[in-house]
Enzyme design. Sequence first.
Site, short mmCIF file in Angstrom:
data_model
loop_
_atom_site.label_atom_id
_atom_site.label_comp_id
_atom_site.label_asym_id
_atom_site.label_seq_id
_atom_site.Cartn_x
_atom_site.Cartn_y
_atom_site.Cartn_z
N TYR A 6 61.21 13.41 70.42
CA TYR A 6 61.21 14.62 71.24
C TYR A 6 60.08 15.57 70.85
O TYR A 6 59.67 16.40 71.65
CB TYR A 6 62.56 15.34 71.10
CG TYR A 6 63.70 14.52 71.65
CD1 TYR A 6 63.91 14.43 73.01
CD2 TYR A 6 64.56 13.84 70.80
CE1 TYR A 6 64.95 13.67 73.53
CE2 TYR A 6 65.60 13.08 71.31
CZ TYR A 6 65.79 13.00 72.66
OH TYR A 6 66.81 12.25 73.16
N ARG A 8 71.30 15.50 77.48
CA ARG A 8 71.09 15.34 76.03
C ARG A 8 69.59 15.45 75.71
O ARG A 8 69.20 16.10 74.74
CB ARG A 8 71.65 13.98 75.59
CG ARG A 8 71.50 13.67 74.10
CD ARG A 8 72.33 12.41 73.79
NE ARG A 8 72.03 11.81 72.52
CZ ARG A 8 72.58 12.17 71.36
NH1 ARG A 8 73.43 13.19 71.34
NH2 ARG A 8 72.29 11.54 70.24
N ARG A 12 76.53 12.93 73.72
CA ARG A 12 76.55 11.79 74.62
C ARG A 12 77.75 11.94 75.56
O ARG A 12 78.76 12.55 75.20
CB ARG A 12 76.69 10.49 73.83
CG ARG A 12 75.60 10.26 72.80
CD ARG A 12 75.91 9.03 71.94
NE ARG A 12 74.87 8.80 70.93
CZ ARG A 12 74.91 9.29 69.70
NH1 ARG A 12 75.94 10.05 69.32
NH2 ARG A 12 73.93 9.04 68.84
N HIS A 22 71.88 10.27 79.92
CA HIS A 22 71.36 11.01 78.77
C HIS A 22 70.50 12.20 79.15
O HIS A 22 69.95 12.87 78.27
CB HIS A 22 70.53 10.06 77.90
CG HIS A 22 71.33 9.40 76.81
ND1 HIS A 22 72.69 9.47 76.72
CD2 HIS A 22 70.92 8.66 75.74
CE1 HIS A 22 73.10 8.79 75.67
NE2 HIS A 22 72.05 8.30 75.05
N HIS A 68 71.88 11.90 65.01
CA HIS A 68 70.99 10.79 64.69
C HIS A 68 71.06 10.50 63.19
O HIS A 68 71.02 11.42 62.37
CB HIS A 68 69.55 11.13 65.05
CG HIS A 68 69.27 11.11 66.52
ND1 HIS A 68 68.20 11.75 67.10
CD2 HIS A 68 69.95 10.53 67.55
CE1 HIS A 68 68.21 11.56 68.41
NE2 HIS A 68 69.27 10.83 68.71
N LYS A 86 78.87 7.62 67.20
CA LYS A 86 78.80 6.19 66.95
C LYS A 86 79.28 5.86 65.54
O LYS A 86 79.02 6.61 64.60
CB LYS A 86 77.37 5.69 67.14
CG LYS A 86 76.88 5.77 68.59
CD LYS A 86 75.48 5.22 68.72
CE LYS A 86 75.01 5.23 70.17
NZ LYS A 86 73.64 4.68 70.32
#
Length: 307
Positions: free
Chosen positions: A286, A254, A151, A251, A277, A175
């Site tokens: 994806y 990414r 990110r 993004h 993730h 995160k």
Amino acid sequence: MPSPERVVEDYLGHLAVERGRAQNTLRSYRLDLDRYTEHLASSGRDDLAAVREADVSAFVAALRTGERPLAASSTARALAAVRGLHRFAVREGIVPADVAAAVAPPSLPSRLPKALSVDQVDQLLAGCVADGPTGLRDRALLELLYSTGARISEIVGADLDDLDPEARTILLHGKGNKQRIVPVGRPALAAVDAYRVRARPVLATRGAGSPALLLNARGARLSRQSAWHVLRAAAEASGLEPAVVASVSPHTLRHCFATHLLSGGADVRVVQELLGHSSVATTQIYTHVTVDTLREVYATAHPRARG
């Protein structure tokens, strides 16, 4: 009983201290929860224990149909904040029951992430041609974004010591303060090395000794907003079609990282780890992109698929 506003403050403090949520996340939660407490006040609910499921449902409906209706995704985010607030209130013994748990968010449209082709990414990166210290920094930034799938906030948040040129890895802070080590490709390492040797020392003399890997023109840490402008400027200078340039977002690289890895045969679990993730379900979006690509190839190449 504490007022809804008081519980909101306690909840945000809990998210900041005990859950380690980022400041941007906390600001979004505050905005959504301020809307919620205003809605409760207008309904005469000055005690969180008096709130019922119908009040939460009415709040969701108001967000979608008010003077400035929110998109389904923004409404779902606001409801997630409200649900978190009520779960917190139950755990803390402030209210006896979670009245928000059964309130359903609005249906979200199914949208696949937009990814550029490998050639388009090469063209985008080639659009970063400015000379001087900031030009070298911009090239390093974009190469790192595509090479690591990070990110933008993770790359600008990286410190000089987080990069290990010998091991060809970078430590990313994701995160919830979760850390992960991601490989860095040789083109990105070459761009970063050029920046570190020829540009960063120049930029560092203008500041107060920031440990940041990427510095702005004043020698301080490059901001997320500035990094996004660098990406946008490179897209506009790349010669890509206007529709492609318009689709570029923070993004974009990414998304390209994940899509190109999966198209090349990478295991979805490995891509999940590289992206940081928490759930493989998030990464699997994806795989839909790559399946669509396979269908296109099949339709044009298989003799029984033609016509």
